[in-house]
Design an enzyme around this catalytic site. Structure first.
Site, PDB file in Angstrom:
ATOM      1  N   ASN A 142       6.036  -3.058  11.150  1.00 22.36           N
ATOM      2  CA  ASN A 142       6.078  -1.782  11.184  1.00 22.36           C
ATOM      3  C   ASN A 142       4.778  -1.011  11.915  1.00 22.36           C
ATOM      4  O   ASN A 142       3.827  -1.338  11.412  1.00 22.36           O
ATOM      5  CB  ASN A 142       5.903  -1.424   9.631  1.00 22.36           C
ATOM      6  CG  ASN A 142       5.800   0.282   9.358  1.00 22.36           C
ATOM      7  OD1 ASN A 142       5.847   1.030  10.069  1.00 22.36           O
ATOM      8  ND2 ASN A 142       5.218   0.361   8.059  1.00 22.36           N
TER       9      ASN A 142
ATOM     10  N   LYS B 241       4.046   1.811  12.336  1.00 19.47           N
ATOM     11  CA  LYS B 241       3.526   3.031  11.701  1.00 19.47           C
ATOM     12  C   LYS B 241       3.082   4.148  13.033  1.00 19.47           C
ATOM     13  O   LYS B 241       3.920   4.157  13.987  1.00 19.47           O
ATOM     14  CB  LYS B 241       2.370   2.692  10.970  1.00 19.47           C
ATOM     15  CG  LYS B 241       2.536   1.848   9.728  1.00 19.47           C
ATOM     16  CD  LYS B 241       1.381   1.410   9.137  1.00 19.47           C
ATOM     17  CE  LYS B 241       1.811   0.522   7.922  1.00 19.47           C
ATOM     18  NZ  LYS B 241       0.782   0.268   6.719  1.00 19.47           N
TER      19      LYS B 241
ATOM     20  N   HIS C  45       8.497   4.156   1.982  1.00 18.18           N
ATOM     21  CA  HIS C  45       7.467   3.345   1.992  1.00 18.18           C
ATOM     22  C   HIS C  45       6.098   4.173   1.249  1.00 18.18           C
ATOM     23  O   HIS C  45       6.095   5.405   1.300  1.00 18.18           O
ATOM     24  CB  HIS C  45       6.829   3.506   3.765  1.00 18.18           C
ATOM     25  CG  HIS C  45       5.666   2.443   3.795  1.00 18.18           C
ATOM     26  ND1 HIS C  45       4.478   3.130   3.615  1.00 18.18           N
ATOM     27  CD2 HIS C  45       5.833   1.416   4.392  1.00 18.18           C
ATOM     28  CE1 HIS C  45       3.493   1.916   4.011  1.00 18.18           C
ATOM     29  NE2 HIS C  45       4.358   0.744   4.552  1.00 18.18           N
TER      30      HIS C  45
ATOM     31  N   GLU D 195       3.121   5.114   2.022  1.00 13.36           N
ATOM     32  CA  GLU D 195       2.531   6.160   2.656  1.00 13.36           C
ATOM     33  C   GLU D 195       3.285   7.281   2.590  1.00 13.36           C
ATOM     34  O   GLU D 195       2.684   8.419   2.668  1.00 13.36           O
ATOM     35  CB  GLU D 195       2.296   5.806   4.198  1.00 13.36           C
ATOM     36  CG  GLU D 195       1.049   4.427   4.088  1.00 13.36           C
ATOM     37  CD  GLU D 195       0.930   3.557   5.263  1.00 13.36           C
ATOM     38  OE1 GLU D 195       1.742   3.772   6.242  1.00 13.36           O
ATOM     39  OE2 GLU D 195       0.254   2.357   5.013  1.00 13.36           O
TER      40      GLU D 195
ATOM     41  N   GLU E 254       5.931  -3.879  -1.672  1.00 16.51           N
ATOM     42  CA  GLU E 254       4.633  -3.622  -1.027  1.00 16.51           C
ATOM     43  C   GLU E 254       3.549  -3.314  -2.109  1.00 16.51           C
ATOM     44  O   GLU E 254       3.416  -1.974  -2.239  1.00 16.51           O
ATOM     45  CB  GLU E 254       4.523  -2.771   0.127  1.00 16.51           C
ATOM     46  CG  GLU E 254       5.653  -3.085   1.112  1.00 16.51           C
ATOM     47  CD  GLU E 254       5.407  -2.770   2.580  1.00 16.51           C
ATOM     48  OE1 GLU E 254       5.052  -3.507   3.453  1.00 16.51           O
ATOM     49  OE2 GLU E 254       5.607  -1.467   2.561  1.00 16.51           O
TER      50      GLU E 254
ATOM     51  N   GLY F 151      -2.894  -2.727   4.187  1.00 16.59           N
ATOM     52  CA  GLY F 151      -3.898  -2.248   5.220  1.00 16.59           C
ATOM     53  C   GLY F 151      -5.374  -2.382   4.482  1.00 16.59           C
ATOM     54  O   GLY F 151      -6.358  -2.194   5.093  1.00 16.59           O
TER      55      GLY F 151
ATOM     56  N   SER G 145      -0.806  -6.641   3.939  1.00 18.08           N
ATOM     57  CA  SER G 145      -1.746  -7.575   4.431  1.00 18.08           C
ATOM     58  C   SER G 145      -1.116  -8.920   4.940  1.00 18.08           C
ATOM     59  O   SER G 145      -2.081 -10.037   4.707  1.00 18.08           O
ATOM     60  CB  SER G 145      -2.988  -7.697   3.680  1.00 18.08           C
ATOM     61  OG  SER G 145      -3.576  -6.519   3.686  1.00 18.08           O
TER      62      SER G 145
HETATM   63  P1  PGA Z   1      -0.094  -4.028   6.439  1.00 21.77           P
HETATM   64  O1  PGA Z   1       0.997  -2.889   6.236  1.00 21.77           O
HETATM   65  O2  PGA Z   1       0.534  -5.093   6.878  1.00 21.77           O
HETATM   66  O3  PGA Z   1      -0.950  -3.476   7.581  1.00 21.77           O
HETATM   67  O4  PGA Z   1      -1.076  -4.035   5.055  1.00 21.77           O
HETATM   68  C1  PGA Z   1       2.176  -3.213   5.477  1.00 21.77           C
HETATM   69  C2  PGA Z   1       3.147  -2.111   5.424  1.00 21.77           C
HETATM   70  O5  PGA Z   1       2.749  -0.998   5.214  1.00 21.77           O
HETATM   71  O6  PGA Z   1       4.395  -2.286   5.511  1.00 21.77           O
END
Ligand code: PGA
Length: 248
Positions: A9, A11, A95, A97, A163, A169, A207
Protein backbone atom coordinates in the site's frame (compact mmCIF):
# COMPACT_ATOMS: atom_id res chain seq x y z
CA UNK A 1 1.18 -24.27 2.17
CA UNK A 2 -1.74 -22.42 0.50
CA UNK A 3 -0.71 -19.54 -1.76
CA UNK A 4 -0.21 -16.29 0.12
CA UNK A 5 -1.14 -12.79 -1.00
CA UNK A 6 1.12 -9.77 -0.47
CA UNK A 7 -0.27 -6.28 -1.12
CA UNK A 8 1.89 -3.17 -0.94
CA UNK A 9 0.00 0.00 0.00
CA UNK A 10 1.91 3.03 -1.26
CA UNK A 11 -0.65 5.40 0.32
CA UNK A 12 -0.19 9.07 -0.72
CA UNK A 13 3.43 8.63 -1.80
CA UNK A 14 5.48 8.67 -5.03
CA UNK A 15 5.32 10.86 -8.16
CA UNK A 16 4.90 9.51 -11.65
CA UNK A 17 8.63 8.93 -12.14
CA UNK A 18 9.31 7.40 -8.73
CA UNK A 19 6.20 5.21 -9.02
CA UNK A 20 7.37 3.87 -12.37
CA UNK A 21 10.89 3.33 -11.03
CA UNK A 22 9.60 1.46 -8.00
CA UNK A 23 7.42 -0.79 -10.13
CA UNK A 24 10.28 -1.36 -12.58
CA UNK A 25 12.51 -2.46 -9.69
CA UNK A 26 9.82 -4.90 -8.54
CA UNK A 27 9.32 -6.28 -12.04
CA UNK A 28 13.02 -6.77 -12.72
CA UNK A 29 13.11 -10.37 -11.47
CA UNK A 30 9.38 -11.12 -11.24
CA UNK A 31 8.13 -14.36 -12.69
CA UNK A 32 5.27 -13.94 -15.14
CA UNK A 33 1.58 -14.21 -14.31
CA UNK A 34 1.93 -13.90 -10.60
CA UNK A 35 -1.41 -13.17 -8.95
CA UNK A 36 0.01 -13.27 -5.43
CA UNK A 37 1.48 -9.76 -5.36
CA UNK A 38 -0.40 -6.49 -5.77
CA UNK A 39 0.46 -2.81 -5.45
CA UNK A 40 -2.10 -0.28 -4.19
CA UNK A 41 -0.79 2.80 -5.99
CA UNK A 42 -2.21 6.34 -5.95
CA UNK A 43 -5.18 6.39 -8.31
CA UNK A 44 -3.68 9.01 -10.62
CA UNK A 45 -0.83 6.64 -11.49
CA UNK A 46 -2.79 3.41 -11.93
CA UNK A 47 -3.24 3.67 -15.65
CA UNK A 48 0.39 4.39 -16.44
CA UNK A 49 1.53 1.62 -14.08
CA UNK A 50 -0.88 -0.81 -15.72
CA UNK A 51 0.75 -0.06 -19.06
CA UNK A 52 4.09 -0.95 -17.48
CA UNK A 53 3.01 -4.35 -16.18
CA UNK A 54 3.88 -7.34 -18.30
CA UNK A 55 1.82 -10.53 -18.34
CA UNK A 56 0.21 -9.74 -15.02
CA UNK A 57 3.51 -10.20 -13.18
CA UNK A 58 2.11 -7.96 -10.45
CA UNK A 59 -1.51 -6.94 -9.94
CA UNK A 60 -2.80 -3.47 -9.23
CA UNK A 61 -5.01 -2.34 -6.37
CA UNK A 62 -6.78 0.94 -5.72
CA UNK A 63 -6.71 2.49 -2.27
CA UNK A 64 -10.35 3.56 -2.24
CA UNK A 65 -13.46 3.67 -4.45
CA UNK A 66 -16.65 5.65 -4.66
CA UNK A 67 -19.70 4.43 -2.79
CA UNK A 68 -21.67 5.42 -5.91
CA UNK A 69 -21.81 2.78 -8.62
CA UNK A 70 -23.35 4.56 -11.58
CA UNK A 71 -21.79 7.38 -13.61
CA UNK A 72 -23.13 10.78 -12.65
CA UNK A 73 -22.67 14.07 -10.87
CA UNK A 74 -20.26 12.98 -8.11
CA UNK A 75 -17.41 15.44 -8.47
CA UNK A 76 -14.05 14.02 -7.46
CA UNK A 77 -15.22 10.43 -7.20
CA UNK A 78 -13.81 7.36 -8.97
CA UNK A 79 -16.22 4.51 -9.58
CA UNK A 80 -15.42 0.83 -9.27
CA UNK A 81 -15.91 0.44 -13.01
CA UNK A 82 -13.34 3.17 -13.68
CA UNK A 83 -10.82 1.42 -11.45
CA UNK A 84 -11.46 -1.91 -13.18
CA UNK A 85 -11.00 -0.08 -16.48
CA UNK A 86 -7.58 1.10 -15.26
CA UNK A 87 -6.49 -2.50 -14.66
CA UNK A 88 -7.17 -2.93 -10.94
CA UNK A 89 -7.68 -6.41 -9.54
CA UNK A 90 -8.13 -5.41 -5.89
CA UNK A 91 -9.52 -2.36 -4.07
CA UNK A 92 -8.83 -1.47 -0.43
CA UNK A 93 -12.04 -0.63 1.39
CA UNK A 94 -12.32 0.84 4.89
CA UNK A 95 -8.61 1.34 5.57
CA UNK A 96 -8.31 2.79 9.08
CA UNK A 97 -6.85 6.03 7.67
CA UNK A 98 -10.00 6.47 5.58
CA UNK A 99 -12.21 5.59 8.54
CA UNK A 100 -10.29 8.09 10.71
CA UNK A 101 -9.83 11.06 8.34
CA UNK A 102 -12.88 10.67 6.10
CA UNK A 103 -15.45 9.40 8.59
CA UNK A 104 -16.54 6.49 6.43
CA UNK A 105 -19.77 4.91 7.59
CA UNK A 106 -20.68 1.23 7.48
CA UNK A 107 -23.37 1.99 4.90
CA UNK A 108 -20.80 3.61 2.61
CA UNK A 109 -18.34 0.76 3.14
CA UNK A 110 -20.96 -1.85 2.29
CA UNK A 111 -21.75 0.01 -0.96
CA UNK A 112 -18.06 0.18 -1.78
CA UNK A 113 -17.51 -3.56 -1.19
CA UNK A 114 -20.54 -4.42 -3.34
CA UNK A 115 -19.52 -2.00 -6.12
CA UNK A 116 -16.03 -3.49 -6.24
CA UNK A 117 -17.41 -7.03 -6.51
CA UNK A 118 -19.98 -6.02 -9.13
CA UNK A 119 -17.16 -4.55 -11.23
CA UNK A 120 -15.33 -7.91 -11.12
CA UNK A 121 -12.62 -6.92 -8.65
CA UNK A 122 -11.80 -8.20 -5.17
CA UNK A 123 -12.37 -5.94 -2.16
CA UNK A 124 -9.75 -5.91 0.58
CA UNK A 125 -11.89 -4.98 3.54
CA UNK A 126 -9.82 -3.58 6.41
CA UNK A 127 -10.70 -3.98 10.07
CA UNK A 128 -8.80 -3.30 13.28
CA UNK A 129 -9.08 -1.90 16.77
CA UNK A 130 -7.52 1.24 18.23
CA UNK A 131 -5.09 1.12 21.13
CA UNK A 132 -7.81 2.31 23.54
CA UNK A 133 -10.16 -0.43 22.36
CA UNK A 134 -7.46 -3.05 22.83
CA UNK A 135 -6.59 -1.80 26.29
CA UNK A 136 -10.24 -1.75 27.31
CA UNK A 137 -10.42 -5.42 26.30
CA UNK A 138 -13.39 -5.11 23.93
CA UNK A 139 -11.35 -5.53 20.78
CA UNK A 140 -13.02 -8.74 19.58
CA UNK A 141 -16.44 -7.06 19.68
CA UNK A 142 -14.99 -4.14 17.69
CA UNK A 143 -13.72 -6.52 15.02
CA UNK A 144 -17.02 -8.39 14.92
CA UNK A 145 -18.93 -5.10 14.55
CA UNK A 146 -16.69 -4.03 11.68
CA UNK A 147 -17.08 -7.42 9.98
CA UNK A 148 -20.88 -7.33 10.35
CA UNK A 149 -21.50 -5.60 7.02
CA UNK A 150 -19.94 -8.55 5.18
CA UNK A 151 -23.07 -10.58 6.00
CA UNK A 152 -24.82 -8.60 3.25
CA UNK A 153 -22.27 -9.04 0.46
CA UNK A 154 -22.93 -11.30 -2.53
CA UNK A 155 -21.00 -14.52 -3.06
CA UNK A 156 -17.57 -14.03 -4.56
CA UNK A 157 -13.95 -13.35 -3.75
CA UNK A 158 -13.29 -11.10 -0.78
CA UNK A 159 -10.18 -10.44 1.29
CA UNK A 160 -10.20 -9.21 4.89
CA UNK A 161 -7.17 -7.34 6.23
CA UNK A 162 -6.70 -7.26 9.98
CA UNK A 163 -4.78 -4.08 10.75
CA UNK A 164 -4.63 -3.05 14.41
CA UNK A 165 -4.68 0.75 14.23
CA UNK A 166 -1.98 0.99 16.90
CA UNK A 167 0.40 -1.02 14.72
CA UNK A 168 0.00 0.99 11.50
CA UNK A 169 3.02 3.13 10.75
CA UNK A 170 4.12 2.98 14.38
CA UNK A 171 6.75 0.27 14.25
CA UNK A 172 4.71 -1.64 16.86
CA UNK A 173 3.76 -5.06 15.58
CA UNK A 174 1.07 -7.22 17.07
CA UNK A 175 2.55 -10.27 18.80
CA UNK A 176 2.14 -13.61 17.04
CA UNK A 177 -0.35 -14.65 19.73
CA UNK A 178 -2.38 -11.50 19.14
CA UNK A 179 -2.32 -12.06 15.37
CA UNK A 180 -3.34 -15.71 15.77
CA UNK A 181 -6.20 -14.86 18.14
CA UNK A 182 -7.77 -12.28 15.81
CA UNK A 183 -7.21 -14.25 12.61
CA UNK A 184 -8.87 -17.31 14.18
CA UNK A 185 -11.77 -15.13 15.30
CA UNK A 186 -12.17 -13.57 11.84
CA UNK A 187 -12.10 -16.96 10.09
CA UNK A 188 -14.67 -18.42 12.47
CA UNK A 189 -16.92 -15.37 12.19
CA UNK A 190 -16.75 -15.44 8.38
CA UNK A 191 -17.52 -19.16 8.23
CA UNK A 192 -20.59 -18.59 10.37
CA UNK A 193 -21.85 -15.40 8.74
CA UNK A 194 -20.64 -14.84 5.18
CA UNK A 195 -21.76 -16.47 1.93
CA UNK A 196 -19.07 -18.67 0.41
CA UNK A 197 -16.69 -17.63 3.15
CA UNK A 198 -14.30 -20.41 2.18
CA UNK A 199 -13.03 -17.90 -0.39
CA UNK A 200 -12.17 -15.29 2.20
CA UNK A 201 -8.48 -14.77 2.77
CA UNK A 202 -7.33 -12.89 5.86
CA UNK A 203 -4.23 -10.69 5.67
CA UNK A 204 -2.30 -9.09 8.52
CA UNK A 205 -1.16 -5.47 8.26
CA UNK A 206 0.65 -3.10 10.59
CA UNK A 207 4.40 -2.46 10.56
CA UNK A 208 5.20 -5.57 8.53
CA UNK A 209 8.92 -5.37 7.68
CA UNK A 210 11.60 -7.59 6.17
CA UNK A 211 12.62 -8.95 9.55
CA UNK A 212 9.18 -9.80 10.96
CA UNK A 213 7.31 -10.96 7.85
CA UNK A 214 8.32 -14.65 7.98
CA UNK A 215 6.94 -15.48 11.46
CA UNK A 216 3.77 -13.47 10.82
CA UNK A 217 3.22 -15.28 7.51
CA UNK A 218 3.82 -18.63 9.23
CA UNK A 219 1.10 -17.94 11.80
CA UNK A 220 -2.06 -20.04 11.46
CA UNK A 221 -4.83 -18.42 9.39
CA UNK A 222 -2.56 -15.66 8.06
CA UNK A 223 -3.13 -15.81 4.30
CA UNK A 224 -0.85 -12.89 3.48
CA UNK A 225 0.16 -9.39 4.49
CA UNK A 226 -0.77 -5.79 3.70
CA UNK A 227 2.42 -3.74 3.76
CA UNK A 228 2.55 0.05 4.02
CA UNK A 229 5.88 1.82 4.61
CA UNK A 230 8.05 -1.19 3.73
CA UNK A 231 6.43 -1.44 0.28
CA UNK A 232 8.08 1.83 -0.75
CA UNK A 233 11.48 0.10 -0.88
CA UNK A 234 11.60 -2.49 -3.68
CA UNK A 235 14.32 -4.61 -2.09
CA UNK A 236 12.59 -4.76 1.28
CA UNK A 237 9.23 -5.52 -0.34
CA UNK A 238 10.83 -8.36 -2.30
CA UNK A 239 12.19 -9.88 0.92
CA UNK A 240 8.64 -9.80 2.34
CA UNK A 241 7.29 -11.48 -0.82
CA UNK A 242 9.99 -14.13 -0.54
CA UNK A 243 8.96 -14.76 3.07
CA UNK A 244 5.52 -15.51 1.64
CA UNK A 245 7.04 -18.06 -0.72
CA UNK A 246 6.68 -15.80 -3.75
CA UNK A 247 9.64 -15.46 -6.08
CA UNK A 248 9.84 -11.88 -7.13
P1 PGA B 1 2.46 0.11 7.70
O1 PGA B 1 1.01 0.35 7.07
O2 PGA B 1 3.00 -1.17 7.14
O3 PGA B 1 3.26 1.32 7.30
O4 PGA B 1 2.27 0.01 9.19
C1 PGA B 1 0.12 -0.72 6.86
C2 PGA B 1 -1.14 -0.23 6.22
O5 PGA B 1 -1.61 0.86 6.58
O6 PGA B 1 -1.72 -0.89 5.35
Amino acid sequence: MPAKLVIGNWKMNTRSQSAEALLAALLRDASTNNDQVAIAAPAVYLQRLFAQLQDGAIRLAAQDVSRYAADGAYTGELSAEMLADCGCTYVLVGHSERRQYFAETDAALLSKVCNVMAAGMVPVFCVGETLAQREQGGYLEVIHQQLALLTDIPEGGCVVAYEPVWAIGTGKVASLDQVAEIHDAIKIWCLQNVNASANIRVLYGGSVKADNAAPILATKNVDGVLVGGASLDAEIFKVICQAAGISI
